[in-house]
Design an enzyme around this catalytic site. Sequence first.
Site, mmCIF file in Angstrom:
data_model
loop_
_atom_site.group_PDB
_atom_site.id
_atom_site.type_symbol
_atom_site.label_atom_id
_atom_site.label_comp_id
_atom_site.label_asym_id
_atom_site.label_seq_id
_atom_site.Cartn_x
_atom_site.Cartn_y
_atom_site.Cartn_z
ATOM 1 N N ALA A 1 1.160 -0.953 -0.098
ATOM 2 C CA ALA A 1 0.425 0.146 -0.187
ATOM 3 C C ALA A 1 0.619 1.303 0.057
ATOM 4 C CB ALA A 1 -0.814 0.231 0.941
ATOM 5 N N GLY A 2 1.279 1.283 -0.961
ATOM 6 C CA GLY A 2 2.729 2.595 -1.510
ATOM 7 C C GLY A 2 1.675 4.003 -2.143
ATOM 8 N N ALA A 3 1.691 4.351 -3.597
ATOM 9 C CA ALA A 3 1.420 5.391 -3.725
ATOM 10 C C ALA A 3 0.349 4.975 -4.757
ATOM 11 C CB ALA A 3 2.679 6.531 -4.774
ATOM 12 N N LYS B 1 -0.928 -0.918 -22.293
ATOM 13 C CA LYS B 1 -0.315 0.204 -20.716
ATOM 14 C C LYS B 1 1.129 -0.216 -21.104
ATOM 15 C CE LYS B 1 0.369 2.248 -17.051
ATOM 16 N NZ LYS B 1 -0.365 1.612 -15.777
ATOM 17 N N GLU C 1 12.473 -1.461 -12.721
ATOM 18 C CA GLU C 1 10.629 -2.357 -13.139
ATOM 19 C C GLU C 1 11.617 -3.103 -14.829
ATOM 20 O OE1 GLU C 1 6.221 -2.035 -12.031
ATOM 21 O OE2 GLU C 1 7.268 0.355 -13.096
#
Length: 327
Positions: free
Chosen positions: A8-10, A207, A288
């Site tokens: 639960a970051g940004a 995406k 990533e």
Amino acid sequence: MRIAVVGAGAVGGALAGYLAATGRHELSLLARGAHLAAIREHGLTVQTPTGTLGSRPQASDDAGELGPQDVVIVTVKGHGLPALASSFPALCGPDTLVVAAQNGIPWWYLYGAGDDVMPEPLEVVDPGGAVWSAIGPERVAACVIEVLPARIVEPGIVAHSAMPMLAFGAPRPGDHAERLAALAESFNAAGATARLPADIRAPLWSKLMLNMAVGPTSVLTGATMGAMEQAAGMTAVQGRLMRECLAVARAWGVHLPDDVDERLGRGSGVPGHKPSMLQDFEAGRSMEIDPIVTAVLELARRRGVPVPTIETLWALTALKERVARAG
């Protein structure tokens, strides 16, 4: 539903804020460090373009403390997920749905990818099949985050500059339809935009084409979205990257239109935003590269698709990361 957000970051914090705003779900967060401490003490604050969402979800760094869930939404970046694989058995009961909200080619990609494709872990993003074994592809679905430029303002406070646009779907179309529809409806009720495309691989590759074009190039240049849009020659480079990515998608049976020129021409709408890969590089975090670049190279190799621009990008970005770590 009982819903846990893992990482639960940004982005994960923003999604949690919208789910909490509905008041429908028992929400919990798996977080860590100063962000976790702030959420425990003051709650979670999400600053949106239309107002502020405040909530006080249960938060922990121990999956066992949260217990089995109906839905687990995973927002940990793909390359960091194997390290968390051991957390999932504590969160998953017999019928738990795991929704992977990650950029790039996911660990489950070869599950349901076609009758001629062996359903097995993709080693480059899931070494040794650790995530495949811990979660199981039959219980997974995907959330493609089409729009959500989010950042942590300070521990416990997340902000985003454009309203969320999300797409939900399972690797095998039709699986988990009822719960995915309920999840999408919850986000829509809270003011986000969530849809249920017939084939989740189409928005996933769409995406990924954008991630391929802006993520590694922002690391190599240090530029924001707007600066890259204005730079001479950059649109041509990004266009080649996107079309090579498109060719790989089509070779795997995902038939997207060639709308590269139109997408690059309309701009990002967030000129001051730094892509997440650049944010990670500047913060000294691992990037990533494997889910967004290396996995595409692997899928291209398997189908014999030439991708020379992506190969060059991979070499330069990987070298820059190694040099930065050595320094």
